[in-house]
Write a protein that holds these residues in place. Structure first.
Motif, short mmCIF file in Angstrom:
data_model
loop_
_atom_site.label_atom_id
_atom_site.label_comp_id
_atom_site.label_asym_id
_atom_site.label_seq_id
_atom_site.Cartn_x
_atom_site.Cartn_y
_atom_site.Cartn_z
N PRO A 19 10.12 4.37 15.70
CA PRO A 19 9.79 4.20 14.28
C PRO A 19 8.30 4.00 14.09
N LYS A 20 7.77 4.64 13.07
CA LYS A 20 6.35 4.44 12.74
C LYS A 20 6.14 4.64 11.26
N ALA A 21 5.06 4.04 10.80
CA ALA A 21 4.67 4.17 9.40
C ALA A 21 3.18 4.45 9.34
N VAL A 22 2.78 5.20 8.33
CA VAL A 22 1.37 5.43 8.06
C VAL A 22 1.14 5.02 6.62
N VAL A 23 0.16 4.13 6.42
CA VAL A 23 -0.14 3.66 5.06
C VAL A 23 -1.59 3.97 4.71
N ARG A 24 -1.80 4.22 3.43
CA ARG A 24 -3.14 4.48 2.92
C ARG A 24 -3.78 3.14 2.58
N ALA A 41 0.85 -1.19 0.00
CA ALA A 41 0.00 0.00 0.00
C ALA A 41 0.89 1.25 0.00
N GLU A 42 0.31 2.36 -0.37
CA GLU A 42 1.06 3.62 -0.39
C GLU A 42 1.48 4.00 1.04
N VAL A 43 2.76 4.20 1.23
CA VAL A 43 3.27 4.68 2.51
C VAL A 43 3.25 6.20 2.45
N VAL A 44 2.49 6.82 3.35
CA VAL A 44 2.38 8.28 3.33
C VAL A 44 3.28 8.93 4.38
N GLU A 45 3.78 8.13 5.32
CA GLU A 45 4.71 8.64 6.32
C GLU A 45 5.56 7.49 6.84
N LEU A 46 6.85 7.77 7.00
CA LEU A 46 7.77 6.80 7.58
C LEU A 46 8.82 7.60 8.32
N GLY A 47 8.97 7.33 9.60
CA GLY A 47 9.93 8.10 10.37
C GLY A 47 10.54 7.31 11.50
N CYS A 48 11.71 7.78 11.96
CA CYS A 48 12.40 7.14 13.08
C CYS A 48 13.57 8.01 13.49
N LYS A 49 14.20 7.59 14.57
CA LYS A 49 15.49 8.13 15.00
C LYS A 49 16.47 6.96 14.94
N PHE A 50 17.70 7.25 14.58
CA PHE A 50 18.72 6.20 14.54
C PHE A 50 19.34 6.13 15.93
N THR A 51 19.17 5.00 16.60
CA THR A 51 19.59 4.91 18.00
C THR A 51 20.77 3.98 18.26
N ALA A 52 20.98 2.98 17.43
CA ALA A 52 22.10 2.06 17.61
C ALA A 52 22.50 1.51 16.25
N VAL A 107 -0.48 -2.35 14.81
CA VAL A 107 -1.34 -1.32 14.23
C VAL A 107 -1.91 -0.51 15.40
N LYS A 108 -1.56 0.76 15.46
CA LYS A 108 -2.00 1.61 16.56
C LYS A 108 -3.38 2.18 16.31
N SER A 109 -3.66 2.54 15.05
CA SER A 109 -4.98 3.12 14.76
C SER A 109 -5.29 2.97 13.28
N VAL A 110 -6.58 3.00 13.00
CA VAL A 110 -7.06 3.01 11.63
C VAL A 110 -8.17 4.06 11.59
N ALA A 111 -7.96 5.10 10.78
CA ALA A 111 -8.94 6.18 10.69
C ALA A 111 -8.77 6.91 9.36
N ASP A 112 -9.87 7.32 8.80
CA ASP A 112 -9.86 8.12 7.56
C ASP A 112 -9.06 7.47 6.44
N GLY A 113 -9.11 6.15 6.35
CA GLY A 113 -8.42 5.43 5.29
C GLY A 113 -6.93 5.27 5.50
N LEU A 114 -6.45 5.57 6.70
CA LEU A 114 -5.03 5.45 7.00
C LEU A 114 -4.81 4.53 8.19
N ALA A 115 -3.78 3.72 8.11
CA ALA A 115 -3.39 2.86 9.23
C ALA A 115 -2.04 3.34 9.74
N THR A 116 -1.94 3.55 11.05
CA THR A 116 -0.69 3.95 11.69
C THR A 116 -0.10 2.72 12.37
N ILE A 117 1.14 2.42 12.03
CA ILE A 117 1.82 1.23 12.54
C ILE A 117 3.02 1.65 13.38
#
Length: 133
Positions: free
Chosen positions: A126-131, A72-83, A101-111
């Motif tokens: 680290p987290k990702a949001v997919v459409r 699926a389309e990844v609309v957000e991907l982020g993290c900090k490099f820790t090790a 999966v933390k939430s699903v709303a408005d056609g987006l899933a936050t992982i």
């Protein structure tokens, strides 16, 4: 495709990272910093050995998200490099990507992701949001 429903624990994905992978990534990305290929240089600058590129480890997290979401389309991907991921000359290092999966709303899933190598968390927050299709 994994069902991306709120609260779903996603099947962890394991990726073996080898020195050959680091050479290939350097060629593809243009990042030829010797700490990613030369043991002597890595040790000289205080690292425990040759380390994987941070963006390569982040790409492995994105790869797992693609597996779980059927690309699926990844609309957000982020993290900090820790090790760092220390990659030995023989064999390799295994990076494990787990997700919830933390939430699903408005056609987006936050992982929420957990990205580890052995006992070390290599990416922080680290987290990702997919459409969803």
């Amino acid at each position: 495709m994994t069902t991306l429903a709120a609260g779903a624990e996603l099947e962890p994905q394991d990726y073996l990272v080898t020195r050959a992978d680091l050479v290939a990534y350097a060629g593809a990305s243009g990042d030829h910093n010797p700490i990613h290929q030369d043991e002597e240089i890595a040790l000289l600058v205080g690292l425990p050995g040759v380390i994987a590129h941070g963006m390569y480890t982040m790409a492995l997290a994105a790869r797992a998200v693609g597996v779980w979401s059927d690309d699926a389309e990844v609309v957000e991907l982020g993290c900090k490099f820790t090790a760092p991921v220390v990659v030995p000359a023989e064999g390799g290092a295994t990076v494990r990507v787990a997700g919830t999966v933390k939430s699903v709303a408005d056609g987006l899933a936050t992982i929420a992701l957990e990205v580890t190598c052995g006992a070390d968390k290599i990416l922080g927050a680290p987290k990702a949001v997919v459409r969803l299709g």
